[in-house]
Design a protein around this motif. Sequence first.
Motif, short mmCIF file in Angstrom:
data_model
loop_
_atom_site.label_atom_id
_atom_site.label_comp_id
_atom_site.label_asym_id
_atom_site.label_seq_id
_atom_site.Cartn_x
_atom_site.Cartn_y
_atom_site.Cartn_z
N TYR A 1 50.91 45.67 35.72
CA TYR A 1 51.03 44.62 34.71
C TYR A 1 52.03 45.00 33.62
O TYR A 1 52.82 44.17 33.15
N ARG B 1 55.73 46.37 36.01
CA ARG B 1 56.31 45.48 37.01
C ARG B 1 55.52 44.18 37.12
O ARG B 1 54.94 43.87 38.16
N PRO B 2 55.47 43.41 36.04
CA PRO B 2 54.70 42.16 36.07
C PRO B 2 55.19 41.19 37.14
O PRO B 2 54.44 40.31 37.58
N ASP B 3 56.45 41.36 37.57
CA ASP B 3 56.98 40.48 38.62
C ASP B 3 56.20 40.60 39.92
O ASP B 3 56.15 39.66 40.71
N LEU C 1 53.10 40.70 40.22
CA LEU C 1 51.86 39.93 40.12
C LEU C 1 52.09 38.43 40.25
O LEU C 1 51.15 37.67 40.47
N LYS C 2 53.36 38.02 40.12
CA LYS C 2 53.66 36.59 40.21
C LYS C 2 53.41 36.09 41.64
O LYS C 2 53.82 36.71 42.61
N ASN C 3 52.75 34.97 41.72
CA ASN C 3 52.45 34.33 43.01
C ASN C 3 51.61 35.22 43.93
O ASN C 3 51.57 35.00 45.14
N LYS C 4 50.96 36.23 43.35
CA LYS C 4 50.12 37.13 44.13
C LYS C 4 48.72 36.51 44.26
O LYS C 4 48.16 36.01 43.29
N ASP C 5 48.19 36.54 45.46
CA ASP C 5 46.85 35.99 45.70
C ASP C 5 45.82 37.04 45.32
O ASP C 5 45.37 37.83 46.15
N LYS D 1 41.58 39.46 39.17
CA LYS D 1 41.85 38.53 38.07
C LYS D 1 41.08 38.94 36.82
O LYS D 1 41.61 38.88 35.70
N LYS E 1 44.88 42.14 29.52
CA LYS E 1 45.54 41.26 28.55
C LYS E 1 44.79 41.24 27.23
O LYS E 1 45.40 41.24 26.15
#
Length: 247
Positions: free
Chosen positions: A215, A218-220, A222-226, A232, A239
Amino acid sequence: MRFSIITLFRELIEPFFETSLLKRAIEKKLISVEIINLRDFGVGKHRKVDDYPYGLSSGMILMCEPLKKALDSIEGENKYVVLTSPSGVLLKQDLVETNLSKKEHIVIIAGRYKGIDQRFIDKYVDLEISIGDFILQGGEIPALIIVETVSRFVKGVLHSIDSAENDSFSKGFLDSPKYTRPKVFEGMEVPEILLSGNHKKIEEYEEYQSLKITYKRRPDLLKNKDLTKRQKEIINKIKSEEKNGKT
């Protein structure tokens, strides 16, 4: 697993396979590495392998004929031809694990100069691969990276195949921090949970740390990751901690 590397600079390639795990893998015949000198297939008495490009581009372009002869010199069928190129798809663990590691024989063409004739690419190259958004002198280092990362999935190369399957990126996230002896180094202690022997708690701790470092760095990924429900919840906790000034 068989690798063939077509290059103009074999002296950059050879030392890489003279030490460490890959040397042992070659000695055990787990993998084989063949280095083909493109210059041997050059045109004319000067063995020319490149020429000026048509159009407005500058630089030199590797010619079709030497490349085709070099490729034809490699024996065997089921050749999967890879070109190292800034224009290629980005090399990621998923590509290695689900595609490249399944091949019997990978031929890697180490790109040089301004590139290679597109007609050769269109007819003979199965996949163009880039290792990142930056430019190198040539494709030899990317070729070595491809060989090493693919070889990790060949049974027997590593002490345990789990080592490859549990690496960073294999599960889509960065790996959690690792520690070894001594328990205390310059006043810094190994996290107590890792010494507890409680496998479930350790697994939960390492999952949390893995998601936390992913997080933050490399937050990228986590994008569109199931994500699972638990993942979660962990991300939301991270956060919240970040919002409250905790690290």
